[in-house]
Design a protein around this motif. Structure first.
Motif, PDB file in Angstrom:
ATOM      1  N   ASN A  17      60.082  25.571  42.182  1.00  0.00           N
ATOM      2  CA  ASN A  17      60.865  25.153  41.002  1.00  0.00           C
ATOM      3  C   ASN A  17      62.351  25.000  41.296  1.00  0.00           C
ATOM      4  O   ASN A  17      63.000  24.093  40.788  1.00  0.00           O
ATOM      5  N   SER A  89      49.257  35.477  45.112  1.00  0.00           N
ATOM      6  CA  SER A  89      48.836  34.776  46.333  1.00  0.00           C
ATOM      7  C   SER A  89      48.579  35.779  47.465  1.00  0.00           C
ATOM      8  O   SER A  89      47.595  35.670  48.197  1.00  0.00           O
ATOM      9  N   LYS A 217      65.081  31.132  53.935  1.00  0.00           N
ATOM     10  CA  LYS A 217      63.992  30.642  53.099  1.00  0.00           C
ATOM     11  C   LYS A 217      64.487  29.369  52.440  1.00  0.00           C
ATOM     12  O   LYS A 217      65.511  29.369  51.767  1.00  0.00           O
TER      13      LYS A 217
HETATM   14  N1  CTP Z   1      54.383  31.429  47.043  1.00  0.00           N
HETATM   15  C1  CTP Z   1      52.991  31.458  46.953  1.00  0.00           C
HETATM   16  N2  CTP Z   1      52.397  31.564  45.721  1.00  0.00           N
HETATM   17  C2  CTP Z   1      53.138  31.638  44.596  1.00  0.00           C
HETATM   18  C3  CTP Z   1      54.554  31.612  44.681  1.00  0.00           C
HETATM   19  C4  CTP Z   1      55.156  31.512  45.928  1.00  0.00           C
HETATM   20  O1  CTP Z   1      52.302  31.390  47.970  1.00  0.00           O
HETATM   21  N3  CTP Z   1      52.517  31.714  43.421  1.00  0.00           N
HETATM   22  C5  CTP Z   1      55.016  31.262  48.365  1.00  0.00           C
HETATM   23  C6  CTP Z   1      55.894  30.024  48.441  1.00  0.00           C
HETATM   24  O2  CTP Z   1      55.103  28.881  48.760  1.00  0.00           O
HETATM   25  C7  CTP Z   1      56.902  30.396  49.493  1.00  0.00           C
HETATM   26  C8  CTP Z   1      56.977  31.916  49.404  1.00  0.00           C
HETATM   27  O3  CTP Z   1      55.872  32.337  48.618  1.00  0.00           O
HETATM   28  O4  CTP Z   1      56.486  30.040  50.797  1.00  0.00           O
HETATM   29  C9  CTP Z   1      58.303  32.392  48.853  1.00  0.00           C
HETATM   30  O5  CTP Z   1      58.408  32.043  47.486  1.00  0.00           O
HETATM   31  P1  CTP Z   1      59.582  31.185  46.821  1.00  0.00           P
HETATM   32  O6  CTP Z   1      60.647  30.891  47.797  1.00  0.00           O
HETATM   33  O7  CTP Z   1      59.926  31.829  45.528  1.00  0.00           O
HETATM   34  O8  CTP Z   1      58.820  29.787  46.576  1.00  0.00           O
HETATM   35  P2  CTP Z   1      58.412  29.126  45.202  1.00  0.00           P
HETATM   36  O9  CTP Z   1      57.867  30.150  44.274  1.00  0.00           O
HETATM   37  O10 CTP Z   1      57.563  27.956  45.534  1.00  0.00           O
HETATM   38  O11 CTP Z   1      59.815  28.584  44.667  1.00  0.00           O
HETATM   39  P3  CTP Z   1      60.501  28.855  43.250  1.00  0.00           P
HETATM   40  O12 CTP Z   1      60.553  30.353  43.072  1.00  0.00           O
HETATM   41  O13 CTP Z   1      61.842  28.215  43.353  1.00  0.00           O
HETATM   42  O14 CTP Z   1      59.615  28.188  42.231  1.00  0.00           O
END
Ligand code: CTP
Ligand code: MG
Length: 237
Positions: A17, A89, A217
């Motif tokens: 996001n 996850s 990251k």
């Molecule tokens: N990840 C995952 N399952 C989720 C959320 C995150 O496997 N439900 C993984 C992401 O793909 C990433 C790692 O955990 O490799 C670190 O998370 P983050 O940097 O927060 O990624 P996102 O959640 O995709 O990004 P955002 O928080 O900005 O939405």
């Protein structure tokens, strides 16, 4: 000492996001390869015994056809469907592991992990049972209230930024996650890494291991510029 079995869990089920691109950030192309390729390759080249990749159900095909097969990442033994939050996850991956001695949990969005740091983490987890990579903060950290007034300035010497891999005895981290899910208080504490689950639900120490400032990251668009710069530097060396 008998050889320990080491399993890597590589997380790639996030939506990205904060990056806000149409394609999830772990699949953006860095130089000529997807971001996720780089960390999978480092684990492939390391002494880990197997890699469990966690991704979305609709991204599995892409991973097989564009990353695993073309680059012959033969240590990837399972592709597990991720969950809503990062901790969901991780938990899915832990449930899919039958037996192993240690797990290294890594963000697929950290392409600059190296084989050398992975070997370092393996030897540290055998000594400490629970450890993570991190770096000392370079800037002064403030905590603020809901109106953004500063409430404290923690002593900088005690502040480290947490990275991955984070490594644990498999039995212990699985137990910590199981308690976390049983207590079902996920919504009260924002769990943002694995060490936090281990600290909170097992109450045992986790060792901080000095990591690499390059092991960023990929989170927001400017991180891509930094990543390109690191790759260019590697090429010129
Ligand atoms: N990840 C995952 N399952 C989720 C959320 C995150 O496997 N439900 C993984 C992401 O793909 C990433 C790692 O955990 O490799 C670190 O998370 P983050 O940097 O927060 O990624 P996102 O959640 O995709 O990004 P955002 O928080 O900005 O939405
Ligand atoms: Mg996230």
């Amino acid at each position: 000492m008998e050889k320990k079995k080491i399993t890597a869990i590589v997380l790639a089920a996030g939506k990205g996001n904060r990056m806000n691109t149409p394609v999830a950030k772990q699949f953006l192309i860095l130089r000529d390869k997807p971001v996720l390729y780089y960390s999978l390759k480092a684990f492939e080249d390391s002494s880990v015994d197997e890699i469990i990749l966690v991704t979305g159900s609709d991204q599995k095909e892409y991973c097989i056809n564009n990353i695993i097969q073309p680059y012959q990442l033969n240590k990837v033994t399972q592709i597990v469907e991720g969950g809503k939050e990062r901790y969901d996850s991780v938990y899915q991956a832990l449930l899919h592991i039958e037996e192993t001695d240690y797990v290294l949990i890594h963000d697929g969005a950290r392409p600059f992990i190296t084989k050398e740091f992975i070997e370092e983490m393996i030897s540290q987890v055998i000594d400490h049972n629970a450890c993570i990579f991190g770096t000392p903060v370079k800037e002064t950290v403030k905590t603020v209230d809901s109106n953004r007034y500063i409430t404290s300035t923690p002593n900088r010497n005690t502040m480290w930024l947490a990275q991955t891999p984070q490594a644990f005895s498999f039995e212990a981290i699985k137990k910590a996650y199981t308690i976390f899910y049983k207590e079902n208080n996920k919504n009260q504490v924002a769990i943002t890494d694995d060490a936090m689950v281990y600290e909170t639900y097992l109450g045992k120490p986790v060792k901080m291991i000095p990591g690499d400032y390059r092991n960023i990251k990929i989170t927001t668009p400017e991180d891509l510029t930094i990543a390109e710069a690191f790759l260019n530097k590697e090429l010129s060396e």
